[in-house]
Design an enzyme around this catalytic site. Structure first.
Site, mmCIF file in Angstrom:
data_model
loop_
_atom_site.group_PDB
_atom_site.id
_atom_site.type_symbol
_atom_site.label_atom_id
_atom_site.label_comp_id
_atom_site.label_asym_id
_atom_site.label_seq_id
_atom_site.Cartn_x
_atom_site.Cartn_y
_atom_site.Cartn_z
ATOM 1 N N CYS A 154 -26.692 12.537 5.416
ATOM 2 C CA CYS A 154 -26.672 11.564 4.323
ATOM 3 C C CYS A 154 -27.633 11.934 3.197
ATOM 4 C CB CYS A 154 -26.971 10.167 4.855
ATOM 5 S SG CYS A 154 -25.723 9.620 6.039
ATOM 6 N N CYS A 167 -25.010 -4.457 6.221
ATOM 7 C CA CYS A 167 -24.418 -3.121 6.344
ATOM 8 C C CYS A 167 -23.830 -2.679 5.009
ATOM 9 C CB CYS A 167 -23.298 -3.141 7.387
ATOM 10 S SG CYS A 167 -23.810 -3.831 8.974
ATOM 11 N N LYS A 190 -25.705 -0.727 -0.632
ATOM 12 C CA LYS A 190 -25.125 -2.044 -0.352
ATOM 13 C C LYS A 190 -23.944 -2.333 -1.274
ATOM 14 C CE LYS A 190 -24.880 -5.623 1.975
ATOM 15 N NZ LYS A 190 -23.476 -5.286 1.838
ATOM 16 N N HIS A 234 -21.330 4.246 0.375
ATOM 17 C CA HIS A 234 -22.052 5.475 0.695
ATOM 18 C C HIS A 234 -21.097 6.657 0.872
ATOM 19 C CE1 HIS A 234 -24.951 8.227 2.134
ATOM 20 N NE2 HIS A 234 -24.890 7.962 3.418
#
Lengths: 383, 383
Positions: free
Chosen positions: A85, A202, A327, A331
């Protein structure tokens, strides 16, 4: 004594496509959107002549660097960098090295990913075979949250304040995916994903691409009157916390290591006072909370008081995730680190419109990667 | 004017595991074999203290940079670089940049791959949808061979001489996979894979890892009395030749572009005379043949005469693939470019034993990647 890379390289243009469920775009379309916005921002009129090389970051692409060179019709040195990531930050870092080395004058960085096209709706569930620890991201990070709650007395409400803040900031960012305010009550009542994480703890999964044009600091003002300088780039690998006997579930070593390195590079001794804006890796609300502490924005265990007093809100002392973070952008792995640099450049140049914070002189972006086994940090500044 | 990277960085240690069908090794085992041989070669006694960062190249690994950092227990900046079959050369290039940038003193490069564990025995067959060109590697490169034969009158025997040479050289390399001589007759009578390629025109698929320790040129002699200096590193992306209307099937643009760039960096004006040894990408015998020409070792169309006169043999004027190349080492993708650097370092330092060529001062290594859509070149030299 190494001379380091501080102030050798400047960012002169940034761009991003709209992040979201981009069913109507191929990766090439998103790459073109991001790169051409960055070209325009940098005053690049003839990329084939003015761009010397490309560093691209993607972890889902099956097509390699040609996906980017073909989309942009750039027949140049093109390299794919990957680091979980933290991929976008690491692609930026390698680009910075290539310029500071004296190899290239001007380099394009493109981070992108299109996980929505994978045909699955989320991460697969896999149990770690060594200590039977849950290996979905939500399952694993939730374990850390539970430990943190027990040790420091934090609650779901502390996480909720982070979600509410980021949802608010996301409504002000033109390219974010989720554009609606939520309340603490909505956060508390949302369906549970993995205790203590409800739905709003999440990050979403989205498609996206972001780009930056970087150049030699001594040439930067030919392209822009207000270049942003690279003060530090750091990537650190650490042991897998799921197998590390000394892991205490309360901190992430790669972030602590990368912060120490990056602050030394940038000459930062008091991050809370010196850094004016930060984009942190909020794959879960807890990740942002732990990162406040791991990055030295506050003492270990003290995050909840600083959250409550609004330190990290748009009008606070050290605004974090001013564009809404993972958020609200989701992502798309390779894109995220470059999207953070995009936001930090706008903030440093006073171009962040409704979400502009008091003009910062230093801006930090931060990704964790893996469990985390990696961290990437970039620090940008104006002179 | 850019200052470039020439002579800023030195190679002070190289290592490799034995290449082959390494059923008894995990990638971590091969990485440890290669890295610890390179450490010993460089006099590195405490890697955690002496190695500042790692660049790793792999295209089959599903585990990312942690596979390498965990195998070596190196909690440092660790980055994965990928660029098709030029991955190893590009990982080396990024490592060179990181040192020339002033960021690190000493960096480890590890290229590795373990394709034999994929559970398939070869590449999948896939037809290109645009021009119905065959997309297995053998099918595609065979088309180029047929075109070349028609244009320049070369024959299968010319390819056979390359295979015979590389099989011979491989018998002299301790870490090669295939260790047996073949004859021109065996080459001619081997079963056909894709005309004009018989079995011995095709490289094997193997597992392997190779490593190099690179450091600042001004510090190199602290580690080795005879460091090898980096004269040039180049990667170039080009259009997909299967879709490029100007592709003539007789040359590969990425190699021509990378050679021009690398020779300019290294100050090479007459590659045939100045380069003393070269490791070229012989995934197929034809690939080596075309590369002689694309790299300017001889004129376009003239390869067969130079092959016949033995120019590229061990005792020839410009020995190529002195260790047997991909033909006898196989092609564990990420490892190959670093394995070539390993061989060139040994040749430059006079340590190549039975396959040592007349002491060269400049050594070139070359990978193509994709169809090819990429090329990587590294040029090393002694002062």
């Amino acid at each position: 004594m190494r001379e380091g890379i501080r102030d050798k390289v400047a960012v002169v243009g940034v761009g991003a496509c709209k992040f979201g469920e981009n069913w109507d775009q191929a990766p090439a379309d998103m790459i073109v959107d991001a790169a051409y916005e960055a070209y325009a921002d940098a005053g690049i009129e003839d990329p084939q002549r003015q761009i010397d090389a490309v560093f691209t970051g993607s972890i889902y692409s099956q097509k390699g660097p040609h996906e980017c060179s073909d989309a942009l019709k750039l027949w140049k040195p093109v390299t794919t960098v990957s680091n979980y990531c933290a991929t976008g930050t690491d692609a930026f870092r390698c680009a910075v090295f290539s310029i500071a080395a004296g190899m290239y004058d001007t380099v394009l960085v493109v981070g992108y990913d299109k996980p929505k096209d994978r045909g699955v709706s989320g991460p697969s569930v896999m149990m770690n075979q060594v200590r039977d620890l849950p290996q979905t991201p939500a399952g694993w990070f939730a374990l850390c949250a539970a430990t943190y709650f027990e040790k420091y007395g934090a609650t779901r409400e502390d996480l909720g304040r982070i979600a509410v803040k980021n949802h608010h900031n996301g409504t002000l960012a033109p390219k974010s995916f989720l554009k609606r305010e939520i309340t603490l009550e909505e956060h508390a009542n949302a369906r549970m994903i993995s205790w203590p994480f409800g739905l709003y703890d999440c990050a979403a999964q989205t498609d996206g691409a972001a780009a930056a044009v970087v150049t030699r600091a001594d040439l930067a003002k030919r392209l822009r009157a207000d270049p942003v300088y690279v003060k530090a780039v750091s990537v650190q690998a650490g042991p897998n916390p799921q197998k590390d006997p000394s892991n205490d579930f309360l901190r992430w070593k790669p972030t602590e290591m990368a912060a120490q390195d990056a602050y030394a590079q940038a000459g930062i001794t008091n991050p809370r006072a010196q850094i004016g804006v930060a984009q942190l890796h909020d794959c879960f609300t807890l990740t942002e909370l732990l990162s406040y502490e791991d990055l030295g924005f506050c003492a270990k265990g003290a995050a909840k008081e600083h959250i409550a007093s609004g330190v990290f809100e748009l009008g606070g002392e050290l605004p974090v995730n001013t564009d809404g973070g993972l958020k609200t952008f989701g992502h798309p792995t390779g894109a995220t680190g470059v999207r953070m640099i995009y936001e930090n450049v706008l903030q440093l140049q006073g171009r962040a419109e409704q979400r502009q914070v008091k003009r910062p002189t230093l801006a930090l972006s931060h990704n964790i990667g893996g469990h985390p086994t990696a961290c990437g940090i970039a620090i940008l500044g104006i002179e």
